[in-house]
Motif scaffolding. Structure first.
Motif, PDB file in Angstrom:
ATOM      1  N   THR A  57     -23.315 -12.379  48.898  1.00  0.00           N
ATOM      2  CA  THR A  57     -23.623 -13.811  49.079  1.00  0.00           C
ATOM      3  C   THR A  57     -25.142 -13.975  49.019  1.00  0.00           C
ATOM      4  O   THR A  57     -25.869 -13.283  49.728  1.00  0.00           O
ATOM      5  CB  THR A  57     -23.115 -14.312  50.450  1.00  0.00           C
ATOM      6  OG1 THR A  57     -21.733 -13.980  50.584  1.00  0.00           O
ATOM      7  CG2 THR A  57     -23.297 -15.814  50.574  1.00  0.00           C
ATOM      8  N   TYR A  58     -25.565 -14.894  48.171  1.00  0.00           N
ATOM      9  CA  TYR A  58     -27.012 -15.114  47.966  1.00  0.00           C
ATOM     10  C   TYR A  58     -27.348 -16.542  48.357  1.00  0.00           C
ATOM     11  O   TYR A  58     -26.767 -17.492  47.826  1.00  0.00           O
ATOM     12  CB  TYR A  58     -27.324 -14.868  46.486  1.00  0.00           C
ATOM     13  CG  TYR A  58     -28.690 -15.290  46.011  1.00  0.00           C
ATOM     14  CD1 TYR A  58     -29.809 -15.245  46.829  1.00  0.00           C
ATOM     15  CD2 TYR A  58     -28.871 -15.712  44.691  1.00  0.00           C
ATOM     16  CE1 TYR A  58     -31.064 -15.618  46.360  1.00  0.00           C
ATOM     17  CE2 TYR A  58     -30.115 -16.086  44.212  1.00  0.00           C
ATOM     18  CZ  TYR A  58     -31.205 -16.037  45.058  1.00  0.00           C
ATOM     19  OH  TYR A  58     -32.434 -16.413  44.593  1.00  0.00           O
ATOM     20  N   VAL A  59     -28.270 -16.685  49.283  1.00  0.00           N
ATOM     21  CA  VAL A  59     -28.717 -18.004  49.736  1.00  0.00           C
ATOM     22  C   VAL A  59     -30.236 -18.078  49.674  1.00  0.00           C
ATOM     23  O   VAL A  59     -30.909 -17.108  50.015  1.00  0.00           O
ATOM     24  CB  VAL A  59     -28.258 -18.249  51.202  1.00  0.00           C
ATOM     25  CG1 VAL A  59     -28.976 -19.430  51.820  1.00  0.00           C
ATOM     26  CG2 VAL A  59     -26.755 -18.462  51.274  1.00  0.00           C
ATOM     27  N   ALA A  60     -30.758 -19.209  49.242  1.00  0.00           N
ATOM     28  CA  ALA A  60     -32.209 -19.432  49.316  1.00  0.00           C
ATOM     29  C   ALA A  60     -32.472 -20.897  49.615  1.00  0.00           C
ATOM     30  O   ALA A  60     -31.710 -21.770  49.179  1.00  0.00           O
ATOM     31  CB  ALA A  60     -32.880 -19.036  48.006  1.00  0.00           C
ATOM     32  N   TYR A  61     -33.512 -21.144  50.386  1.00  0.00           N
ATOM     33  CA  TYR A  61     -33.911 -22.538  50.657  1.00  0.00           C
ATOM     34  C   TYR A  61     -35.411 -22.585  50.905  1.00  0.00           C
ATOM     35  O   TYR A  61     -36.054 -21.542  51.071  1.00  0.00           O
ATOM     36  CB  TYR A  61     -33.123 -23.130  51.832  1.00  0.00           C
ATOM     37  CG  TYR A  61     -33.266 -22.394  53.143  1.00  0.00           C
ATOM     38  CD1 TYR A  61     -34.352 -22.617  53.982  1.00  0.00           C
ATOM     39  CD2 TYR A  61     -32.311 -21.460  53.545  1.00  0.00           C
ATOM     40  CE1 TYR A  61     -34.479 -21.944  55.185  1.00  0.00           C
ATOM     41  CE2 TYR A  61     -32.426 -20.785  54.744  1.00  0.00           C
ATOM     42  CZ  TYR A  61     -33.512 -21.028  55.560  1.00  0.00           C
ATOM     43  OH  TYR A  61     -33.648 -20.358  56.740  1.00  0.00           O
ATOM     44  N   THR A  62     -35.945 -23.790  50.941  1.00  0.00           N
ATOM     45  CA  THR A  62     -37.394 -23.940  51.153  1.00  0.00           C
ATOM     46  C   THR A  62     -37.648 -24.746  52.426  1.00  0.00           C
ATOM     47  O   THR A  62     -36.762 -25.468  52.896  1.00  0.00           O
ATOM     48  CB  THR A  62     -38.066 -24.682  49.975  1.00  0.00           C
ATOM     49  OG1 THR A  62     -37.553 -26.024  49.922  1.00  0.00           O
ATOM     50  CG2 THR A  62     -37.803 -23.991  48.656  1.00  0.00           C
TER      51      THR A  62
END
Ligand SMILES: Cc1ncc(COP(=O)(O)O)c(C=O)c1O
Length: 285
Positions: free
Chosen positions: A111-116
């Motif tokens: 599972t890959y998650v990214a946010y700013t």
């Protein structure tokens, strides 16, 4: 509208949902990175992504994207969120599978998650310096891996907060290791000394940048262990980290460091680091 990345796709934040049996949620079984954004540009992006790939390999996870692919996706995310000054957070977990300690089969997708996030620079703390406590480092013996398992770090930071301090300086036996979210250097007789990059610390990207700046600018430095006694005898102490940059420490356990204000070597490194950000990102804001 705020966007995030979930499994390689850019989505509205509200559409991004994680399964309750995700191994990141259940075990902290995964790795992460935090990358600083200045002037809409990721600072030391490739160094962070390289460390992410290495951390993943060290726990037997093979990331499904190349460094370049991740870099490009994250750049798109920064652009879509119109982020100027802040951070990019990204993590990979070992995917969704019925709870069990052993790894799921290798065809379970990660599972890959990214946010700013918009985050200002810690300008006033960098100017005045911060207070710290010392605290026994009770973490596991693979602190070189940027793992999602952060309980030891969280307990340390909370202890610092409850003492009215910014950071907890970790020690094992008598050796100073690192902070809960930063690396630590001391300055003695003009020489910068910091713990060697081994299993006891995270090899911080900021730490590496600062050592390179020392090298390029004729500031003596050495990567070697130092004791609590050395810490209390230091002329200057500073933290390095993605969110803290080069942060002077002016107090440890209620005792003043040196003259009780940020020292000249620390201030010089702050200036050099600021210039490095401008060189790489074209601006500071
Ligand atoms: C435990 C620990 N040490 C050191 C650092 C500093 O690393 P970097 O300069 O790559 O942010 C961090 C940053 O999050 C950290 O969590």
């Amino acid at each position: 509208m705020e966007y995030v990345i979930l499994d390689g796709e850019i989505l509205n934040r509200k559409e991004a949902k994680i399964d309750i049996e995700d191994r990141g949620y259940q075990f902290g079984d995964g790795v992460y990175e935090v990358i600083r954004v200045y002037n809409g540009t990721m600072f030391t992006r490739n160094e962070h992504l390289h460390r992410l790939i290495e951390s993943a390999e060290k726990i037997g996870m093979k990331l499904p994207y190349t460094l370049e692919e991740m870099g490009q996706q994250l750049e798109e995310l920064v652009e879509q969120n119109k982020l100027r000054l802040g951070t990019v957070y990204l993590q990979f977990t070992r995917g969704v599978s019925p709870r069990g300690h052993a790894f799921p089969s290798s065809n379970v997708p990660l599972t890959y998650v990214a946010y700013t996030r918009t985050v200002p620079r810690p300008a006033s703390d960098m100017e005045t310096g911060v207070k710290t406590i010392t605290n026994e480092d009770i973490r596991w013996l693979r602190c070189d891996i940027k793992s999602l398992n952060l309980l030891g770090n969280l307990l340390a930071k909370q202890k610092a907060k409850e003492a009215g301090c910014f950071e907890a300086i970790g020690y094992r036996d008598d050796i100073v290791t690192e902070g809960s979210l930063s690396n630590i250097s001391i300055v003695k007789n003009g020489k910068v000394i910091t713990h060697p990059a081994n299993h006891f610390i995270l090899n911080g990207i900021t730490r590496q940048q600062v050592l390179q700046l020392c090298h390029n600018n004729g500031i003596p430095f050495e990567e070697k262990t130092f004791t609590l006694h050395d810490l209390f005898q230091a002329d200057e102490i500073f933290l390095t980290g993605t969110t803290v940059e080069v942060m002077p420490i002016v107090e440890v356990d209620g005792k003043a460091v040196g003259a009780g204000k940020p020292g000249s070597t620390t201030k010089r490194l702050q200036q050099l680091f600021k210039q490095e950000i401008i060189n790489q990102c074209g601006g500071l804001e």
